[in-house]
Design an enzyme around this catalytic site. Structure first.
Site: not given
Ligand code: NAD
Ligand code: UDP
Length: 312
Positions: A10, A31-32, A35, A57, A112, A143, A147, A184
């Site tokens: 990811g 990883d599966n 996403t 996982v 995470a 979610y 978490k 996002r």
């Molecule tokens: P992402 O979707 O890019 O990565 C998640 C990865 O997990 C992917 O590669 C997906 O294929 C893998 N995955 C999902 N379900 C699985 C399963 N059942 N078995 C094996 N693999 C699986 O997301 P990311 O932004 O890289 O997020 C990574 C971690 O960080 C997540 O746990 C997320 O909740 C946490 N996190 C991310 C953010 C952010 O802003 N990116 C914020 C808060 C928390």
């Molecule tokens: N959002 C937006 N346009 C987009 C995607 C998201 O205005 O194309 C907004 C969404 O409603 C939120 C903020 O931007 O208020 C952050 O969204 P995101 O999905 O990135 O993360 P999260 O809501 O999980 O913080």
């Protein structure tokens, strides 16, 4: 060290693996690919220090490793809401299995977690003492509550079995290796700006977030894993808070287009304000983010430009 990164294909996982390999570690990525994308880890596949295991996982697993980063879980609202039951199970069972590995082998597990455990917060900025305001039956609950249970498992494994655990509450992160179709806000806006489209703003755009560049976030995760002595939880993110409309204006500026925002409906339970209080982690490790939003965005725009050209 030999380090397991679940969810390593990811966005954050692949950036973390890049750093761990550069620091001389051996990495196993599980990883599966639900996403995540093989393309994110393509550069490592030929390395003798890297092993990719396609697996889920939600099924128990065992590896001989020295540390575990448990990142596997879909993270963008459209992606985690596409299969909400699967999301909850990934969070809960995935964390349980990582903790069981930690319990059986004595290795440290970093979970995470997320700022979403604070829900739509009534306290601002959010410090780790705040217990949150989450709607347990809403569309984000799969979610958020997943978490929260994962965190509770971390603390219970630690209290019951002495499992060596760290909990990182990650706030909004952006940067290279994001999936252009992830949904996002930063990926949506940068891709729209590069395609000459209007930038999508949900609601009035007055809601706020605080965005951390992924290199800073990876530094923070590594600091939590290696420099802290408590389970945590530790907020990790960038405290610079911006409205979403302002983010749109800055994205347009960095891409070099005129600002044109398109306002659509705000999703249900969308948090109104979010900003981390990072003093706990800074005091414990000295970590704080150092990349500016403009600098991080410029690198992100370059990446999406290449990504769109590759897909064309
Ligand atoms: P992402 O979707 O890019 O990565 C998640 C990865 O997990 C992917 O590669 C997906 O294929 C893998 N995955 C999902 N379900 C699985 C399963 N059942 N078995 C094996 N693999 C699986 O997301 P990311 O932004 O890289 O997020 C990574 C971690 O960080 C997540 O746990 C997320 O909740 C946490 N996190 C991310 C953010 C952010 O802003 N990116 C914020 C808060 C928390
Ligand atoms: N959002 C937006 N346009 C987009 C995607 C998201 O205005 O194309 C907004 C969404 O409603 C939120 C903020 O931007 O208020 C952050 O969204 P995101 O999905 O990135 O993360 P999260 O809501 O999980 O913080």
């Amino acid at each position: 060290m030999r380090i397991l990164v679940t969810g390593g294909a990811g966005f954050i996982g692949s950036n973390l693996i890049h750093r761990l390999l550069a620091d001389g570690h051996v990495v196993v990525c599980m990883d599966n690919l639900s996403t995540g994308r093989l393309n994110n880890i393509k550069a490592f596949l030929d390395s003798r220090d890297f092993e990719f295991v396609e697996g889920d996982v939600r099924t128990p697993y065992a590896f001989e490793v020295d540390q575990v980063y448990n990142l596997a879980c879909p993270a963008s609202p459209p992606r985690y809401q596409a299969d909400p039951i699967g999301t909850t199970m990934t969070s809960v069972l995935g964390t349980k299995h990582a903790l069981e590995l930690g319990q059986a082998t004595g290795v440290r597990v970093l979970q995470a977690s997320t700022s979403e455990v604070y829900g739509d917060p009534e306290v601002h900025p959010q410090s780790e003492e705040y217990v949150g305001a989450v709607n347990p039956v809403g569309q984000r609950a799969c979610y958020d509550e997943g978490k929260r249970v994962a965190e509770s498992l971390c603390f219970d494994f630690h209290r019951q079995f002495g499992t060596d655990v760290r909990v990182a509450r990650i706030f909004n992160t952006y940067g290279p290796m994001m999936d252009p179709d992830d949904g996002r806000v930063i990926s949506n806006m940068v891709v729209a700006a590069l395609q000459g489209l209007k930038l999508p703003v949900y609601g009035s755009g007055e809601q706020t977030r605080s965005f951390c560049f992924v290199d800073d976030l990876v530094d923070g995760l590594i600091a939590i894993m290696n420099q802290t002595v408590e389970v945590g939880p530790y907020n990790v993110g960038n405290p610079e808070e911006r409205s979403i409309a302002e983010v749109g204006r800055i994205v347009a500026e960095v891409v070099g287009t005129t600002v044109s925002l398109e306002f659509t409906a705000l999703p249900v339970d969308d948090p109104k304000r979010r900003r981390p209080d990072i003093s706990r982690l800074t005091e414990a490790t000295g970590w704080k983010p150092s990349r500016t939003f403009q600098e991080g965005l410029a690198r992100t725009v370059d990446y999406f430009r290449r990504e769109l050209a590759r897909e064309a």
